[in-house]
Structures are given as C-alpha cells and as structure tokens.
Design a protein around this motif. Structure first.
Motif, PDB file in Angstrom:
ATOM      1  N   ARG A  98      68.141 102.367  26.325  1.00 29.91           N
ATOM      2  CA  ARG A  98      68.902 100.993  26.580  1.00 29.91           C
ATOM      3  C   ARG A  98      67.856 100.094  27.449  1.00 29.91           C
ATOM      4  O   ARG A  98      67.964  98.935  27.131  1.00 29.91           O
ATOM      5  CB  ARG A  98      70.261 101.315  26.948  1.00 29.91           C
ATOM      6  N   PHE A 169      72.548 105.067  20.961  1.00 33.41           N
ATOM      7  CA  PHE A 169      72.600 104.063  20.229  1.00 33.41           C
ATOM      8  C   PHE A 169      73.551 104.417  18.930  1.00 33.41           C
ATOM      9  O   PHE A 169      73.449 105.583  18.398  1.00 33.41           O
ATOM     10  CB  PHE A 169      71.330 103.376  19.717  1.00 33.41           C
ATOM     11  N   LEU A 226      71.270  94.386  22.614  1.00 36.07           N
ATOM     12  CA  LEU A 226      72.011  95.715  23.172  1.00 36.07           C
ATOM     13  C   LEU A 226      73.353  95.816  22.636  1.00 36.07           C
ATOM     14  O   LEU A 226      73.698  96.786  22.289  1.00 36.07           O
ATOM     15  CB  LEU A 226      72.282  95.606  24.639  1.00 36.07           C
ATOM     16  N   THR A 230      75.075  99.307  20.659  1.00 42.37           N
ATOM     17  CA  THR A 230      76.085 100.010  21.436  1.00 42.37           C
ATOM     18  C   THR A 230      77.138 100.631  20.582  1.00 42.37           C
ATOM     19  O   THR A 230      77.744  99.834  19.635  1.00 42.37           O
ATOM     20  CB  THR A 230      76.744  98.823  22.305  1.00 42.37           C
TER      21      THR A 230
END
Length: 236
Positions: A98, A169, A226, A230
C-alpha cells in the motif's frame, strides 16, 4: 595480395563503423528533440528546428526516422526510462504494498508535473489508432517504445500482484490491466493539473470555472489508486 579473409574483415569493419555513426547520429537527433521539447513543448517543435539544432537538414532526419511519430516515440522512451528510475526510487523503502503504490503514483504525478513534454509526447501517441502507429513507426522503434512503457508498468503490476498475494489488496481485474489503466488515467489527470481549472455548475445550467492545483491532482490520484485496491469491509 589481399586475402578473402582480409577483405571480408575490412568490409565488416566499415559496416560496423557506419552502424556506429548511424547510432550516434540518431542519439544526437533524439537528444536535440528532447531538449527542444523541454524548452518549448511538443506542439511547437518542428522537424526543421530539430535538424537545425543538430546542424543537418530535415532530409537527413528522415533518413534515420520514418517520420515525426517515430521520432516522438523514441524521445518518449527517454522520458520513460527516467520515469521508471523515479518510480523505483520512490517505492524502494516502502514497508508495505500500500505504501509502495501510494509512493509510485505520487512519483508518477511529480514527474509528469515537472516534465510536461513527457505528458504531451505520451498523449500524442496514445490518441493515434494502433494500426496507424504500426504503419508509421518501424518495428524496431515500436519494440523500444513498448519496452519503455512495460518497464514502468511492470513495477506497478508487480506491486499490485504482491499486494494481492499478501492480502493487502483486493482486485476485481488483472493487475496488468489496472496498471495500464492507472497510467492512462494518470496522463489525463496530469493534463488537468497543467490547466489548473475545473468546470462545474454554479447553478443548474450555469457553468463556472474553478481552480485546481497539481497537489490536489496528486492527492486525488493517490487516493483513487488506493481505493481501487482496498478490500471491501467484511459484514458483521
């Protein structure tokens, strides 16, 4: 008398010398193109200016490149090589996938803001249909361009794949597809950062113009990247 071996060696030597001179001239032309791009922007640079900067005429430029598109493509390769090094350096010390993704997207934006000619050059080639590029750019130049692009995208796709493997992820699509999408959308957002304006409605049917900074675009792209990876929260 000169033996066949000696004659062959001399011919081979002349060919190698000619090839070396050709490579040196091509590198000189590409370097001049890059310098003009950085100074003036892609749209305002003409082949005549490039030739003049090298001290040759435009006909010699076309002896080395099939046309303006090929010269642009090979100049873009130089930008892509720098971008790859920038992205790698940004993510080198990241502790998690991340953090690495955020650093890489941020570095991509920073590089594009600092090198607007990179954005113009990349977009100029992306808007052309693939079959046209295949007709206008030699196979060797396309290979070099493809290698330049994939060398950058592979850093992203490898990080995305690692994040999936580690459970950091969650992707609905292939990491390679997402990496390509981030690259393409990032180029568009960089154009927005350059313009610095947003268009929206101040009232129904009434357009107005606002401002946006490169830093805002940077934050948006990092946040968006992101959000795409997520994992969805688990229901109780």
């Amino acid at each position: 008398m000169t033996s066949t071996t000696e004659r062959t060696g001399k011919v081979d030597g002349r060919r190698k010398a000619a090839a070396a001179r050709r490579r040196a001239r091509e590198a000189q032309i590409i370097a001049a193109t890059r310098e003009l791009f950085d100074a003036k922007g892609v749209r305002d640079v003409q082949i005549e200016e490039i030739a003049s900067a090298v001290g040759i005429n435009r006909a010699i430029v076309y002896r080395h490149f099939t046309g303006k598109e090929e010269l642009f493509a090979l100049t873009l390769v130089g930008y892509l090589d720098e971008l790859r090094e920038t992205v790698q350096a940004a993510s080198a010390d990241a502790e998690s996938p991340r953090d690495a993704l955020a650093a890489m997207v941020g570095a991509f934006v920073d590089y594009g803001v600092a090198h607007p000619a990179f954005v113009d050059c990349a977009q100029a080639l992306m808007v052309r249909p693939g079959d046209e590029l295949l007709d206008e750019i030699s196979e060797g130049a396309l290979f070099r361009l493809g290698r330049g692009i994939t060398s950058c995208l592979t850093i992203f796709s490898d990080t995305l794949a690692r994040g999936v493997e580690e459970g950091a992820f969650a992707l609905d699509d292939d990491p390679v597809l997402l990496a390509n999408t981030l690259y393409a959308s990032g180029l568009g957002a960089l154009q927005l950062a350059r313009l610095g304006i947003l268009v929206h409605e101040s009232a129904p049917g009434v357009p107005t113009v606002g401002q946006i900074s490169p830093e805002q675009v940077r934050r948006y792209l990092v946040t968006s990247a992101l959000a795409l990876v997520t994992p969805a929260p688990r229901s109780a």
